[in-house]
Design a protein around this motif. Structure first.
Motif, PDB file in Angstrom:
ATOM      1  N   THR A 187       0.830  -1.199   0.000  1.00 25.52           N
ATOM      2  CA  THR A 187       0.000   0.000   0.000  1.00 25.52           C
ATOM      3  C   THR A 187       0.865   1.251   0.000  1.00 25.52           C
ATOM      4  OG1 THR A 187      -1.768  -1.170   1.171  1.00 25.52           O
ATOM      5  CG2 THR A 187      -1.822   1.227   1.250  1.00 25.52           C
ATOM      6  N   ALA A 188       1.966   1.212   0.755  1.00 29.60           N
ATOM      7  CA  ALA A 188       2.877   2.356   0.781  1.00 29.60           C
ATOM      8  C   ALA A 188       3.463   2.618  -0.604  1.00 29.60           C
ATOM      9  CB  ALA A 188       3.999   2.106   1.794  1.00 29.60           C
ATOM     10  N   LYS A 189       3.848   1.558  -1.304  1.00 31.92           N
ATOM     11  CA  LYS A 189       4.400   1.719  -2.652  1.00 31.92           C
ATOM     12  C   LYS A 189       3.356   2.285  -3.607  1.00 31.92           C
ATOM     13  CE  LYS A 189       6.822  -0.753  -6.354  1.00 31.92           C
ATOM     14  NZ  LYS A 189       5.836  -0.437  -7.428  1.00 31.92           N
ATOM     15  N   ALA A 190       2.144   1.781  -3.530  1.00 31.05           N
ATOM     16  CA  ALA A 190       1.085   2.269  -4.411  1.00 31.05           C
ATOM     17  C   ALA A 190       0.851   3.761  -4.212  1.00 31.05           C
ATOM     18  CB  ALA A 190      -0.203   1.489  -4.161  1.00 31.05           C
ATOM     19  N   PHE A 191       0.977   4.223  -2.973  1.00 29.62           N
ATOM     20  CA  PHE A 191       0.727   5.632  -2.696  1.00 29.62           C
ATOM     21  C   PHE A 191       1.948   6.496  -2.995  1.00 29.62           C
ATOM     22  CE2 PHE A 191       0.547   9.410  -0.021  1.00 29.62           C
ATOM     23  CZ  PHE A 191      -0.715   9.903  -0.334  1.00 29.62           C
ATOM     24  N   TYR A 192       3.096   6.178  -2.370  1.00 26.09           N
ATOM     25  CA  TYR A 192       4.251   7.065  -2.457  1.00 26.09           C
ATOM     26  C   TYR A 192       5.007   6.968  -3.784  1.00 26.09           C
ATOM     27  CZ  TYR A 192       3.672   8.527   2.343  1.00 26.09           C
ATOM     28  OH  TYR A 192       3.165   9.081   3.494  1.00 26.09           O
ATOM     29  N   GLY A 197       4.878   9.849  -6.948  1.00 22.75           N
ATOM     30  CA  GLY A 197       5.914   9.963  -7.967  1.00 22.75           C
ATOM     31  C   GLY A 197       7.330   9.795  -7.481  1.00 22.75           C
ATOM     32  N   PHE A 198       7.518   9.336  -6.240  1.00 18.54           N
ATOM     33  CA  PHE A 198       8.864   8.957  -5.819  1.00 18.54           C
ATOM     34  C   PHE A 198       9.273   7.687  -6.559  1.00 18.54           C
ATOM     35  CE2 PHE A 198       7.758  11.509  -2.015  1.00 18.54           C
ATOM     36  CZ  PHE A 198       8.916  12.286  -1.906  1.00 18.54           C
ATOM     37  N   GLU A 199      10.581   7.419  -6.606  1.00 15.60           N
ATOM     38  CA  GLU A 199      11.091   6.226  -7.253  1.00 15.60           C
ATOM     39  C   GLU A 199      11.743   5.320  -6.211  1.00 15.60           C
ATOM     40  OE1 GLU A 199      12.636   7.207 -11.521  1.00 15.60           O
ATOM     41  OE2 GLU A 199      13.143   8.912 -10.244  1.00 15.60           O
ATOM     42  N   VAL A 200      11.569   4.020  -6.359  1.00 17.23           N
ATOM     43  CA  VAL A 200      12.120   3.058  -5.411  1.00 17.23           C
ATOM     44  C   VAL A 200      13.640   3.022  -5.534  1.00 17.23           C
ATOM     45  CG1 VAL A 200      12.219   0.628  -4.732  1.00 17.23           C
ATOM     46  CG2 VAL A 200      10.036   1.646  -5.443  1.00 17.23           C
ATOM     47  N   THR A 201      14.328   3.126  -4.391  1.00 13.83           N
ATOM     48  CA  THR A 201      15.790   2.992  -4.380  1.00 13.83           C
ATOM     49  C   THR A 201      16.251   1.736  -3.652  1.00 13.83           C
ATOM     50  OG1 THR A 201      15.919   4.401  -2.401  1.00 13.83           O
ATOM     51  CG2 THR A 201      16.192   5.477  -4.552  1.00 13.83           C
ATOM     52  N   ALA A 202      15.421   1.202  -2.785  1.00 17.60           N
ATOM     53  CA  ALA A 202      15.748  -0.055  -2.094  1.00 17.60           C
ATOM     54  C   ALA A 202      14.459  -0.643  -1.531  1.00 17.60           C
ATOM     55  CB  ALA A 202      16.757   0.163  -0.979  1.00 17.60           C
ATOM     56  N   ALA A 203      14.355  -1.970  -1.579  1.00 20.98           N
ATOM     57  CA  ALA A 203      13.167  -2.651  -1.064  1.00 20.98           C
ATOM     58  C   ALA A 203      13.595  -3.910  -0.335  1.00 20.98           C
ATOM     59  CB  ALA A 203      12.205  -2.987  -2.193  1.00 20.98           C
ATOM     60  N   ALA A 261      -6.785  12.176 -10.253  1.00 18.83           N
ATOM     61  CA  ALA A 261      -7.088  10.977 -11.045  1.00 18.83           C
ATOM     62  C   ALA A 261      -7.321   9.765 -10.159  1.00 18.83           C
ATOM     63  CB  ALA A 261      -5.956  10.710 -12.022  1.00 18.83           C
ATOM     64  N   ARG A 262      -6.651   9.739  -9.003  1.00 19.65           N
ATOM     65  CA  ARG A 262      -6.784   8.599  -8.091  1.00 19.65           C
ATOM     66  C   ARG A 262      -7.772   8.885  -6.966  1.00 19.65           C
ATOM     67  NH1 ARG A 262      -2.201   8.831 -10.673  1.00 19.65           N
ATOM     68  NH2 ARG A 262      -0.982   6.963 -11.182  1.00 19.65           N
ATOM     69  N   ARG A 263      -8.490   9.995  -7.104  1.00 10.70           N
ATOM     70  CA  ARG A 263      -9.558  10.389  -6.179  1.00 10.70           C
ATOM     71  C   ARG A 263      -9.061  10.513  -4.742  1.00 10.70           C
ATOM     72  NH1 ARG A 263     -14.748   6.850  -8.463  1.00 10.70           N
ATOM     73  NH2 ARG A 263     -14.689   7.711 -10.583  1.00 10.70           N
ATOM     74  N   ILE A 264      -7.899  11.105  -4.596  1.00 13.03           N
ATOM     75  CA  ILE A 264      -7.344  11.368  -3.274  1.00 13.03           C
ATOM     76  C   ILE A 264      -7.688  12.793  -2.884  1.00 13.03           C
ATOM     77  CG2 ILE A 264      -5.208  11.607  -1.945  1.00 13.03           C
ATOM     78  CD1 ILE A 264      -4.073   9.333  -3.688  1.00 13.03           C
ATOM     79  N   GLY A 265      -8.377  12.951  -1.768  1.00  9.41           N
ATOM     80  CA  GLY A 265      -8.778  14.272  -1.327  1.00  9.41           C
ATOM     81  C   GLY A 265      -7.587  15.164  -1.062  1.00  9.41           C
ATOM     82  N   GLN A 266      -7.708  16.440  -1.391  1.00 11.52           N
ATOM     83  CA  GLN A 266      -6.601  17.372  -1.224  1.00 11.52           C
ATOM     84  C   GLN A 266      -7.112  18.753  -0.856  1.00 11.52           C
ATOM     85  OE1 GLN A 266      -4.942  18.404  -5.339  1.00 11.52           O
ATOM     86  NE2 GLN A 266      -6.104  16.536  -5.795  1.00 11.52           N
ATOM     87  N   ARG A 267      -6.303  19.471  -0.111  1.00 14.61           N
ATOM     88  CA  ARG A 267      -6.579  20.864   0.215  1.00 14.61           C
ATOM     89  C   ARG A 267      -5.572  21.693  -0.578  1.00 14.61           C
ATOM     90  NH1 ARG A 267      -6.714  17.925   4.712  1.00 14.61           N
ATOM     91  NH2 ARG A 267      -4.683  18.583   5.523  1.00 14.61           N
ATOM     92  N   ASP A 268      -6.078  22.491  -1.490  1.00 10.41           N
ATOM     93  CA  ASP A 268      -5.237  23.200  -2.446  1.00 10.41           C
ATOM     94  C   ASP A 268      -5.320  24.702  -2.191  1.00 10.41           C
ATOM     95  OD1 ASP A 268      -3.847  24.168  -4.630  1.00 10.41           O
ATOM     96  OD2 ASP A 268      -4.850  22.869  -6.082  1.00 10.41           O
ATOM     97  N   THR A 269      -4.181  25.310  -1.847  1.00  8.55           N
ATOM     98  CA  THR A 269      -4.147  26.754  -1.620  1.00  8.55           C
ATOM     99  C   THR A 269      -3.460  27.489  -2.767  1.00  8.55           C
ATOM    100  OG1 THR A 269      -2.058  26.558  -0.383  1.00  8.55           O
ATOM    101  CG2 THR A 269      -4.116  26.458   0.889  1.00  8.55           C
TER     102      THR A 269
END
Length: 289
Positions: A187-192, A197-203, A261-269
């Protein structure tokens, strides 16, 4: 092939970490008199600390809250990066002499040298220095990171100067990375990775994941060592917010599109977007100055 708009810009960095604290004075004293951050502002139960005018840590008084169980999601540690080993040694010496019981360990991670502490309210603190990037070893897209014993007394003997011992650290120090406790790695990978848009450097299987932008060893670490299966956080002392800084308005715009696009709620200022990860850890992304 990954669209460039789905990956954070290489110049992305971590911003200030916000902690909800029970005793503001005690926590300011630790990070100021121990770690060696400057008190930049304090008003109305809120204090900002950092170096060279740049905020690295925000402490917010929340005396009505209580500590969460160690098995809950949240902060594993905030990692403050020092520009050289002498300044790191000065900070370590300052914390160790003023708060001797807070030291929890030290390691050579191949890409860095790190010494670990717990602040007075139990939040993990890493103080570290990076080896030059040309000394990091990569295998494919993964950076080699290890956990080799680092003798803290020898580190101080080799790097602490008389000035550092007397006056504490003097150079820049900011948040180099943040390590989170999460409920599960997939779940962490799917989100972050897939969304932010982070890229995996070690797993490391289903126990830990390290991600970054721009080929850094990691801007975020996530583990399930004590929190496997953890669900949504409830309000508690500890982590209040993680901040990420992107270099341009277009980068923030691309992130907005991914979140929408992924329907994640956000507060945009306009100049910042704030949202929550799957465990209700708050993340705020802003455009750098």
């Amino acid at each position: 092939m990954t669209d460039a708009r789905d990956v954070l810009a290489p110049a992305t960095t971590m911003g200030a970490v916000t902690l909800a604290v029970a005793d503001l004075d005690t926590m300011v004293a630790y990070y100021r008199g121990g770690v060696g951050l400057d008190l930049l502002a304090e008003e109305g139960g809120r204090a900002s600390l950092g170096r060279n005018g740049r905020t690295a840590l925000v402490l917010e008084q929340r005396a009505e809250l209580r500590h969460a169980s160690p098995s809950q999601a949240g902060l594993y540690h905030t990692a403050f990066l020092f520009a050289d080993q002498a300044d790191l040694a000065a900070s370590v010496y300052s914390v160790a002499t003023r708060y001797g019981g807070s030291f929890t360990g030290s390691s050579d991670h191949l890409v860095s040298k790190a010494l670990y502490f717990d602040d007075p309210e139990g939040n993990g603190v890493e103080l570290y220095w990076d080896r030059p990037r040309d000394e990091w070893r990569w295998r494919g897209g993964s950076v080699e990171m290890g956990t080799v014993f680092l003798d803290p007394n020898r580190f101080l003997a080799e790097n602490l100067t008389d000035t550092g011992a007397e006056a504490g650290p003097s150079g820049d120090a900011g948040v180099g990375h943040v390590h989170l406790k999460v409920g599960d790695i997939a779940t962490a990978k799917a989100f972050y990775v897939d969304t932010l848009g982070f890229e995996v450097t070690a797993a490391f299987g289903d126990s830990a994941l390290f991600v970054s932008a721009g080929g850094y060893h990691h801007h975020l670490g996530m583990n399930t060592w004590h929190s496997a299966g953890a669900g949504t956080r409830t309000p508690a002392l500890g982590l209040g917010q993680v901040s990420v800084t992107v270099p341009a308005a277009d980068d923030l715009g691309a992130l907005r599109e991914r979140l929408t696009a992924r329907r994640i709620g956000q507060r945009d200022t306009g100049d910042a977007v704030t949202f929550e990860d799957p465990w209700a850890n708050t993340v705020r992304v802003t455009v750098g100055a």
